[in-house]
Scaffold this active site. Structure first.
Site, PDB file in Angstrom:
ATOM      1  N   ARG A  52      -4.090  25.218  -1.736  1.00 19.13           N
ATOM      2  CA  ARG A  52      -3.161  24.165  -1.296  1.00 19.13           C
ATOM      3  C   ARG A  52      -2.127  24.724  -0.312  1.00 19.13           C
ATOM      4  O   ARG A  52      -1.791  24.090   0.683  1.00 19.13           O
ATOM      5  CB  ARG A  52      -2.475  23.519  -2.506  1.00 19.13           C
ATOM      6  CG  ARG A  52      -3.467  22.716  -3.358  1.00 19.13           C
ATOM      7  CD  ARG A  52      -2.781  21.756  -4.286  1.00 19.13           C
ATOM      8  NE  ARG A  52      -2.001  22.406  -5.314  1.00 19.13           N
ATOM      9  CZ  ARG A  52      -0.750  22.105  -5.633  1.00 19.13           C
ATOM     10  NH1 ARG A  52      -0.128  21.134  -5.001  1.00 19.13           N
ATOM     11  NH2 ARG A  52      -0.109  22.755  -6.562  1.00 19.13           N
ATOM     12  N   GLN A  62       6.800  -5.367   0.591  1.00 15.21           N
ATOM     13  CA  GLN A  62       8.137  -4.741   0.626  1.00 15.21           C
ATOM     14  C   GLN A  62       8.073  -3.325   1.174  1.00 15.21           C
ATOM     15  O   GLN A  62       8.980  -2.878   1.879  1.00 15.21           O
ATOM     16  CB  GLN A  62       8.767  -4.739  -0.780  1.00 15.21           C
ATOM     17  CG  GLN A  62       9.005  -6.123  -1.344  1.00 15.21           C
ATOM     18  CD  GLN A  62       9.858  -6.981  -0.422  1.00 15.21           C
ATOM     19  OE1 GLN A  62      10.889  -6.521   0.087  1.00 15.21           O
ATOM     20  NE2 GLN A  62       9.440  -8.211  -0.197  1.00 15.21           N
ATOM     21  N   GLU A  63       6.988  -2.613   0.845  1.00 13.61           N
ATOM     22  CA  GLU A  63       6.828  -1.251   1.384  1.00 13.61           C
ATOM     23  C   GLU A  63       6.902  -1.283   2.903  1.00 13.61           C
ATOM     24  O   GLU A  63       7.527  -0.432   3.534  1.00 13.61           O
ATOM     25  CB  GLU A  63       5.481  -0.661   0.952  1.00 13.61           C
ATOM     26  CG  GLU A  63       5.352  -0.432  -0.532  1.00 13.61           C
ATOM     27  CD  GLU A  63       4.051   0.270  -0.891  1.00 13.61           C
ATOM     28  OE1 GLU A  63       3.555   1.100  -0.116  1.00 13.61           O
ATOM     29  OE2 GLU A  63       3.502  -0.032  -1.978  1.00 13.61           O
ATOM     30  N   THR A  94      10.424  16.398  -2.608  1.00 14.22           N
ATOM     31  CA  THR A  94      10.718  17.719  -3.178  1.00 14.22           C
ATOM     32  C   THR A  94       9.426  18.196  -3.840  1.00 14.22           C
ATOM     33  O   THR A  94       8.422  17.481  -3.820  1.00 14.22           O
ATOM     34  CB  THR A  94      11.850  17.619  -4.226  1.00 14.22           C
ATOM     35  OG1 THR A  94      11.478  16.634  -5.196  1.00 14.22           O
ATOM     36  CG2 THR A  94      13.165  17.237  -3.582  1.00 14.22           C
ATOM     37  N   HIS A 118       6.406   5.162  -2.477  1.00 11.52           N
ATOM     38  CA  HIS A 118       5.717   5.090  -3.770  1.00 11.52           C
ATOM     39  C   HIS A 118       5.835   3.656  -4.306  1.00 11.52           C
ATOM     40  O   HIS A 118       6.930   3.078  -4.269  1.00 11.52           O
ATOM     41  CB  HIS A 118       6.357   6.095  -4.741  1.00 11.52           C
ATOM     42  CG  HIS A 118       5.700   6.107  -6.073  1.00 11.52           C
ATOM     43  ND1 HIS A 118       4.473   6.706  -6.284  1.00 11.52           N
ATOM     44  CD2 HIS A 118       6.067   5.573  -7.256  1.00 11.52           C
ATOM     45  CE1 HIS A 118       4.127   6.552  -7.545  1.00 11.52           C
ATOM     46  NE2 HIS A 118       5.078   5.860  -8.157  1.00 11.52           N
ATOM     47  N   ASN A 145       8.466  10.009   1.371  1.00 12.17           N
ATOM     48  CA  ASN A 145       7.260   9.444   0.763  1.00 12.17           C
ATOM     49  C   ASN A 145       7.564   8.007   0.368  1.00 12.17           C
ATOM     50  O   ASN A 145       8.713   7.666   0.099  1.00 12.17           O
ATOM     51  CB  ASN A 145       6.880  10.255  -0.485  1.00 12.17           C
ATOM     52  CG  ASN A 145       5.626   9.723  -1.147  1.00 12.17           C
ATOM     53  OD1 ASN A 145       4.657   9.368  -0.484  1.00 12.17           O
ATOM     54  ND2 ASN A 145       5.645   9.639  -2.467  1.00 12.17           N
ATOM     55  N   GLY A 168      -3.813   3.179   5.389  1.00 12.01           N
ATOM     56  CA  GLY A 168      -2.857   3.343   6.487  1.00 12.01           C
ATOM     57  C   GLY A 168      -2.034   2.111   6.814  1.00 12.01           C
ATOM     58  O   GLY A 168      -1.532   1.987   7.936  1.00 12.01           O
ATOM     59  N   SER A 169      -1.831   1.229   5.831  1.00 12.68           N
ATOM     60  CA  SER A 169      -1.040   0.032   6.162  1.00 12.68           C
ATOM     61  C   SER A 169       0.438   0.387   6.363  1.00 12.68           C
ATOM     62  O   SER A 169       1.129  -0.247   7.166  1.00 12.68           O
ATOM     63  CB  SER A 169      -1.204  -1.060   5.103  1.00 12.68           C
ATOM     64  OG  SER A 169      -0.574  -0.707   3.905  1.00 12.68           O
TER      65      SER A 169
HETATM   66  C1  GRF Z   1       0.926   2.586  -0.899  1.00  9.01           C
HETATM   67  O1  GRF Z   1       0.964   1.704  -1.984  1.00  9.01           O
HETATM   68  C2  GRF Z   1       1.955   3.670  -1.072  1.00  9.01           C
HETATM   69  O2  GRF Z   1       3.090   3.230  -1.743  1.00  9.01           O
HETATM   70  C3  GRF Z   1       1.229   4.685  -1.909  1.00  9.01           C
HETATM   71  O3  GRF Z   1      -0.087   4.654  -1.460  1.00  9.01           O
HETATM   72  C4  GRF Z   1      -0.359   3.390  -0.875  1.00  9.01           C
HETATM   73  C5  GRF Z   1      -0.794   3.663   0.526  1.00  9.01           C
HETATM   74  O4  GRF Z   1      -1.181   2.498   1.199  1.00  9.01           O
HETATM   75  N1  GRF Z   1       1.842   5.979  -1.813  1.00  9.01           N
HETATM   76  P1  GRF Z   1      -1.451   2.540   2.743  1.00  9.01           P
HETATM   77  O5  GRF Z   1      -2.492   3.633   2.981  1.00  9.01           O
HETATM   78  O6  GRF Z   1      -0.167   2.828   3.439  1.00  9.01           O
HETATM   79  O7  GRF Z   1      -2.002   1.189   3.069  1.00  9.01           O
END
Ligand code: GRF
Length: 224
Positions: A76, A184-185, A152, A120, A118, A19-20
């Site tokens: 699902r 960066q995320e 999608t 990634h 999302n 959950g970062s």
């Molecule tokens: C992140 O690297 C994200 O890009 C990928 O899963 C990871 C999740 O990390 N989809 P967090 O749970 O948000 O820390």
């Protein structure tokens, strides 16, 4: 013409683990750089640290158990129908997948066309799927990064909103590279949410255009 909002964008976050990224969005909202309100954090994992993070910030953290649906041919879809009920109850406008380790079906995708994002940890379309930092190193990439995209039905395939690049260093391990990408995320995910909140994302086919900010914006704060 985009309509000026007077209320905060209602966001739900689906997360399975650490959950970062959820935390980064919470922090940006609390700092005032993102004008949104997280109305639900939902996990398919009971013990997900993401749920704990949500609760620490006074947010609703909800575990939705996939087990009752297991074994059904439409397991699902049935699960996603339950999620959709929760999302509708909360009038959710934007859904964020943040480390959500379950493939979302057409049930959710169709309900949130261009309203589900999302994050990634690769520069898509390179390296969709799992273990992507390891794959980038093994492939010999000199640059890696992360991507925020609309969701999608094809996994990691939707229109790209924002990307950030980082170098791949000679002595990188998957973990060191993942940590550099993660920094960066945590910047681009909140930024993408704020662009959405400002009504500045325009999708044309596969391309997402970021429209210029409007000087008469309600907020006096600007995204970092
Ligand atoms: C992140 O690297 C994200 O890009 C990928 O899963 C990871 C999740 O990390 N989809 P967090 O749970 O948000 O820390």
């Amino acid at each position: 013409m985009s309509i000026k909002r007077t209320d905060a964008l209602r966001v739900a976050v689906l997360a399975s683990g650490r959950g970062s990224n959820l935390q980064a969005v919470i922090d940006a909202i609390e700092a005032g750089t993102v004008q949104a309100k997280i109305v639900a954090v939902i996990s398919n994992k009971k013990e997900a640290p993401a749920l704990e993070r949500a609760r620490r910030h006074g947010l609703s953290g909800l575990f939705v158990d996939p087990k009752p649906y297991a074994g059904r041919p439409d397991s699902r879809e049935a699960y996603d129908r339950e999620l959709l009920t929760v999302l509708r109850q909360q009038d959710v406008e934007l859904v964020l997948l943040a480390g959500y380790m379950k493939i979302v079906t057409g049930i959710l995708v169709e309900a949130f066309v261009n309203r589900m994002m999302n994050i990634h940890p690769s520069l898509l379309p390179s390296f969709p799927g799992l273990d992507v930092q390891k794959k980038a190193i093994e492939w010999g990439c000199k640059v890696a990064g992360c991507t925020v995209h609309f969701v999608t039905e094809g996994v990691d395939e939707g229109p790209i909103i924002l990307q950030a690049a980082v170098p791949v260093l000679d002595d990188d391990t998957p973990d060191t590279l993942a940590a550099r990408i993660l920094e960066q995320e945590h910047k681009i995910y909140p930024r993408a949410v704020q662009l959405f909140a400002e009504g500045r994302l325009r999708v044309e086919g596969r391309r997402v255009f970021i429209e210029a900010g409007k000087p008469e914006r309600e907020s006096t704060r600007s995204p970092s």
